[in-house]
Design a protein around this motif. Structure first.
Motif, PDB file in Angstrom:
ATOM      1  N   THR A  10       0.822  -1.209   0.000  1.00  8.28           N
ATOM      2  CA  THR A  10       0.000   0.000   0.000  1.00  8.28           C
ATOM      3  C   THR A  10       0.858   1.261   0.000  1.00  8.28           C
ATOM      4  N   VAL A  11       0.370   2.274  -0.683  1.00 10.13           N
ATOM      5  CA  VAL A  11       0.983   3.597  -0.671  1.00 10.13           C
ATOM      6  C   VAL A  11      -0.122   4.525  -0.195  1.00 10.13           C
ATOM      7  N   THR A  12       0.165   5.429   0.704  1.00 12.72           N
ATOM      8  CA  THR A  12      -0.876   6.378   1.131  1.00 12.72           C
ATOM      9  C   THR A  12      -0.412   7.805   0.875  1.00 12.72           C
ATOM     10  N   TYR A  13      -1.398   8.600   0.499  1.00 14.14           N
ATOM     11  CA  TYR A  13      -1.107  10.029   0.289  1.00 14.14           C
ATOM     12  C   TYR A  13      -2.420  10.800   0.442  1.00 14.14           C
ATOM     13  N   THR A  14      -2.334  11.999   0.991  1.00  8.41           N
ATOM     14  CA  THR A  14      -3.541  12.812   1.122  1.00  8.41           C
ATOM     15  C   THR A  14      -3.369  14.117   0.347  1.00  8.41           C
ATOM     16  N   CYS A  15      -4.168  14.236  -0.685  1.00 11.67           N
ATOM     17  CA  CYS A  15      -4.162  15.416  -1.568  1.00 11.67           C
ATOM     18  C   CYS A  15      -4.716  16.633  -0.835  1.00 11.67           C
ATOM     19  N   THR A  16      -4.297  17.814  -1.224  1.00 11.13           N
ATOM     20  CA  THR A  16      -4.915  19.019  -0.667  1.00 11.13           C
ATOM     21  C   THR A  16      -6.397  19.017  -1.030  1.00 11.13           C
ATOM     22  N   ARG A  17      -6.672  18.809  -2.302  1.00 11.72           N
ATOM     23  CA  ARG A  17      -8.062  18.666  -2.770  1.00 11.72           C
ATOM     24  C   ARG A  17      -8.061  17.799  -4.025  1.00 11.72           C
ATOM     25  N   GLN A  18      -8.874  16.774  -4.045  1.00 11.41           N
ATOM     26  CA  GLN A  18      -8.959  15.946  -5.256  1.00 11.41           C
ATOM     27  C   GLN A  18      -9.870  16.572  -6.306  1.00 11.41           C
ATOM     28  N   CYS A  19     -10.569  17.637  -5.928  1.00 16.82           N
ATOM     29  CA  CYS A  19     -11.480  18.266  -6.892  1.00 16.82           C
ATOM     30  C   CYS A  19     -10.801  19.423  -7.635  1.00 16.82           C
ATOM     31  N   ASP A  20      -9.489  19.546  -7.510  1.00 20.11           N
ATOM     32  CA  ASP A  20      -8.740  20.561  -8.258  1.00 20.11           C
ATOM     33  C   ASP A  20      -7.658  19.880  -9.069  1.00 20.11           C
ATOM     34  N   PRO A  21      -7.624  20.095 -10.385  1.00 20.03           N
ATOM     35  CA  PRO A  21      -6.656  19.393 -11.228  1.00 20.03           C
ATOM     36  C   PRO A  21      -5.212  19.605 -10.775  1.00 20.03           C
ATOM     37  N   GLU A  22      -4.896  20.799 -10.284  1.00 26.50           N
ATOM     38  CA  GLU A  22      -3.485  21.046  -9.948  1.00 26.50           C
ATOM     39  C   GLU A  22      -2.974  20.102  -8.872  1.00 26.50           C
ATOM     40  N   TYR A  23      -3.832  19.731  -7.934  1.00 29.94           N
ATOM     41  CA  TYR A  23      -3.390  18.800  -6.891  1.00 29.94           C
ATOM     42  C   TYR A  23      -3.395  17.364  -7.393  1.00 29.94           C
ATOM     43  N   VAL A  24      -4.346  17.041  -8.259  1.00 29.72           N
ATOM     44  CA  VAL A  24      -4.426  15.677  -8.791  1.00 29.72           C
ATOM     45  C   VAL A  24      -3.231  15.426  -9.728  1.00 29.72           C
ATOM     46  N   ASP A  25      -2.868  16.458 -10.495  1.00 31.53           N
ATOM     47  CA  ASP A  25      -1.716  16.336 -11.407  1.00 31.53           C
ATOM     48  C   ASP A  25      -0.437  16.022 -10.633  1.00 31.53           C
ATOM     49  N   GLY A  26      -0.368  16.541  -9.445  1.00 30.99           N
ATOM     50  CA  GLY A  26       0.861  16.442  -8.660  1.00 30.99           C
ATOM     51  C   GLY A  26       1.179  15.071  -8.093  1.00 30.99           C
ATOM     52  N   ILE A  27       0.294  14.108  -8.288  1.00 32.83           N
ATOM     53  CA  ILE A  27       0.561  12.786  -7.686  1.00 32.83           C
ATOM     54  C   ILE A  27       0.981  11.740  -8.733  1.00 32.83           C
ATOM     55  N   ALA A  28       1.312  12.213  -9.928  1.00 31.91           N
ATOM     56  CA  ALA A  28       1.631  11.302 -11.035  1.00 31.91           C
ATOM     57  C   ALA A  28       2.701  10.274 -10.642  1.00 31.91           C
ATOM     58  N   ASN A  29       3.680  10.700  -9.893  1.00 31.14           N
ATOM     59  CA  ASN A  29       4.766   9.774  -9.530  1.00 31.14           C
ATOM     60  C   ASN A  29       4.297   8.643  -8.620  1.00 31.14           C
ATOM     61  N   LEU A  30       3.252   8.919  -7.833  1.00 29.03           N
ATOM     62  CA  LEU A  30       2.733   7.875  -6.920  1.00 29.03           C
ATOM     63  C   LEU A  30       1.854   6.873  -7.655  1.00 29.03           C
ATOM     64  N   VAL A  31       1.282   7.323  -8.735  1.00 26.45           N
ATOM     65  CA  VAL A  31       0.286   6.523  -9.457  1.00 26.45           C
ATOM     66  C   VAL A  31       0.957   5.522 -10.397  1.00 26.45           C
ATOM     67  N   GLU A  32       2.121   5.893 -10.886  1.00 31.93           N
ATOM     68  CA  GLU A  32       2.810   5.155 -11.941  1.00 31.93           C
ATOM     69  C   GLU A  32       2.768   3.629 -11.831  1.00 31.93           C
ATOM     70  N   ASP A  33       3.219   3.105 -10.681  1.00 30.81           N
ATOM     71  CA  ASP A  33       3.388   1.650 -10.621  1.00 30.81           C
ATOM     72  C   ASP A  33       2.325   0.928  -9.776  1.00 30.81           C
ATOM     73  N   VAL A  34       1.189   1.586  -9.508  1.00 29.24           N
ATOM     74  CA  VAL A  34       0.155   0.880  -8.721  1.00 29.24           C
ATOM     75  C   VAL A  34      -0.874   0.242  -9.660  1.00 29.24           C
ATOM     76  N   ASP A  35      -1.553  -0.805  -9.141  1.00 29.52           N
ATOM     77  CA  ASP A  35      -2.583  -1.485  -9.936  1.00 29.52           C
ATOM     78  C   ASP A  35      -3.932  -0.786  -9.811  1.00 29.52           C
ATOM     79  N   ALA A  36      -4.082  -0.054  -8.713  1.00 32.71           N
ATOM     80  CA  ALA A  36      -5.383   0.611  -8.496  1.00 32.71           C
ATOM     81  C   ALA A  36      -5.216   1.800  -7.564  1.00 32.71           C
ATOM     82  N   ILE A  37      -6.191   2.694  -7.640  1.00 30.53           N
ATOM     83  CA  ILE A  37      -6.209   3.842  -6.720  1.00 30.53           C
ATOM     84  C   ILE A  37      -7.533   3.768  -5.962  1.00 30.53           C
ATOM     85  N   VAL A  38      -7.447   3.743  -4.645  1.00 33.61           N
ATOM     86  CA  VAL A  38      -8.669   3.829  -3.848  1.00 33.61           C
ATOM     87  C   VAL A  38      -8.782   5.290  -3.417  1.00 33.61           C
TER      88      VAL A  38
END
Lengths: 314, 224
Positions: free
Chosen positions: B62-90
């Motif tokens: 598991t990898v955990t991270y808490t975005c400032t806001r998931q409803c703003d693209p600028e914060y969602v864009d910023g997690i690209a490095n965490l997303v790369e090698d996972v099979d799913a995002i909860v």
């Protein structure tokens, strides 16, 4: 097609009698025919409920059609729960086209109480807006959107509303009824009256505001069939007040003669109430809601001295 | 704020049963305030699932991270490095956050961990209540600051209906009749007469009609 008999009788100053027919939870209209035959000559018109308590039944308009086949005048109930303004106007036109003249406009019981509690309710418009929509269709010959009828407006629609003197806030109840009358309601049917004192207070306020001269109020009565039912209504039915004195009378009857005595006492009470209501200023008729005891209506009407039913003067 | 409630852990577990590595993505916005999807809840959910999978002999990274806001693209864009090698995002955000994440990382299996409930607030500690129907055409100036659209079970604009008794709604003895509150409050304000005015049918076109609604502020738009 002429105006509704109910409207003409009320305008003639007759003390009208209406009752309620609950359509069946099936496609078999036989029970409606039976009730219409049974009530004919005893009441002036009957309400056909619109999926009462949010349980699916034959629609009020189709039920009204079956009543008319027996030469019996229907009052269709229409609730705001299941249809938006488009569907409601379509149904009003359809009902009128079949000769239905009387419509009772209601918000409707919440679907939570029915057999589809997970359904999505509509409530696009409320009962006051429905009343006004009917009035505009009739008097201004226009749809709710403001578009004019090219022809065939429902010009003899007789528009009714409900009033519950036993709901809260009490002082606001007459004001709300005034709003309904301002919106276009011509006749009123009240919730079942058990608490005569509170109803008398309500009627005083109603007459003080001159509403008895603007609409015909018919008082709702229910003959109590069983002690359990009275206790249930007292405790569990929202917007209903059943006084202790009435429960005590039924309990006494139950002790003395069991179920049959309770039924007899239930009818006695109802007859007394009707006689009292008949003398009350502003009460233009009675509306009998004999829930699950429809066959008592003819003898109830007879015992209350309301026979023969008056004829419409030409 | 948007009030959410976490879905049962078993529901989430079932959806990611074939995944080996999963990002649990919390949100610091509304879901943190209503204690459903903030940093604490995100860590707790990830840890619980990881331990359960370990016991079952099907380990989960598991990898955990808490975005400032998931409803703003600028914060969602910023997690690209965490997303790369996972099979799913909860996603533990509201339905908006889940959609923004799913749209941005559209090759990933994105799972909602919350039921998005309503727009409301905390009426007492641990109790949140719906207060706004998001109908797009506010009537609170006519109703003493009490919303009949969402707080009346029949959305009546000319209430109260016949089911109101002892200040409660016919639907439940735990629910205040919004119209009872409105009448009482308008009486206190000396504005009861305002309620005598017949309110016409509502313009629902400002509500859920016609696809997603948009608010556009030309003055703050940045032209490309």
């Amino acid at each position: 097609m002429p105006k509704s008999n109910l409207e003409r009788l009320l305008n003639q100053g007759e003390f009208t009698v209406t009752a309620e027919i609950g359509p069946p939870k099936s496609a078999d209209p036989e029970i409606i025919h039976e009730h219409a035959k049974m009530l004919k000559g005893y009441v002036d018109a009957a309400n056909l409920t619109d999926c009462q308590t949010a349980i699916v039944r034959i629609s009020s308009i189709a039920s009204a059609y079956h009543c008319m086949a027996e030469g019996f005048e229907p009052i269709i109930q229409m609730t705001c729960r299941d249809r938006n303004r488009i569907a409601m106007q379509a149904d009003i036109l359809g009902a009128y086209s079949m000769g239905i003249r009387n419509i009772l406009c209601l918000s409707g019981d919440h679907q939570k109480f029915g057999n589809h509690p997970t359904a999505k309710n509509v409530h696009d418009i409320d009962s006051i807006q429905l009343i006004n929509m009917c009035k505009r269709m009739r008097d201004d010959e226009e749809f709710a959107c403001g578009e004019k009828f090219k022809s065939g407006a429902p010009k003899d629609l007789f528009i009714g509303c409900a009033a519950n003197p036993f709901a809260d806030p009490f002082e606001w109840r007459v004001m709300r009824l005034e709003k309904k009358i301002n919106a276009g309601a011509q006749f009123v049917q009240t919730q079942c009256i058990f608490d005569m004192e509170r109803f008398a207070k309500f009627m005083e306020m109603y007459c003080e505001r001159g509403l008895h001269e603007r609409a015909k109020l018919t008082a709702g009565v229910t003959p109590i069939k069983a002690l359990g039912a009275a206790k249930y209504m007292a405790k569990n039915v929202a917007g209903m007040i059943v006084p202790d004195s009435l429960i005590e009378r039924l309990e006494k009857a139950n002790k003395e003669g069991g179920k049959d005595a309770v039924r007899e006492e239930g009818v006695n009470i109802c007859v007394e109430q009707i006689k009292q209501l008949k003398e009350m200023k502003g009460v233009a008729g009675i509306h009998i809601m004999a829930i699950a005891w429809e066959d008592i209506v003819p003898s109830l009407v007879e015992r209350a001295g309301l026979l023969p039913r008056p004829a419409v003067k030409e | 704020m948007i009030v959410t409630e976490q879905k049962p852990m078993e529901f989430i577990e079932e959806l990611i049963k074939d995944c080996k590595k999963v990002l649990f993505l919390g949100c610091s916005g509304c879901v943190t305030v209503c204690l459903a999807g903030g940093e604490k809840e995100t860590d707790l959910l990830a840890t619980s699932l990881r331990m359960k999978r370990e016991i079952e002999g099907n380990p989960l990274e598991t990898v955990t991270y808490t975005c400032t806001r998931q409803c703003d693209p600028e914060y969602v864009d910023g997690i690209a490095n965490l997303v790369e090698d996972v099979d799913a995002i909860v996603s533990l955000a509201c339905g908006v956050g889940v959609q923004f994440v799913a749209e941005k990382y559209n090759t990933k299996w994105v799972v909602p961990a919350q039921n998005t409930k309503f727009a409301g607030g905390a009426v007492e500690h641990g109790v949140w209540e719906e207060r706004c129907g998001l109908c797009g055409d506010c009537v609170l100036h006519k109703t003493g600051g009490i919303c009949p659209i969402i707080r009346c079970s029949k959305s009546i604009l000319n209430g109260p209906c016949g089911g109101s008794q002892y200040g409660k709604c016919e639907v439940s003895k735990d629910t205040d009749c919004a119209w009872h509150l409105i009448v009482e409050h308008m009486k206190e304000l000396g504005k009861l007469d305002m309620l005598l005015e017949i309110q016409p049918p509502k313009d629902w076109s400002a509500s859920r009609d016609g696809g997603p609604r948009k608010v556009v502020r030309e003055d703050v738009k940045i032209d490309a």
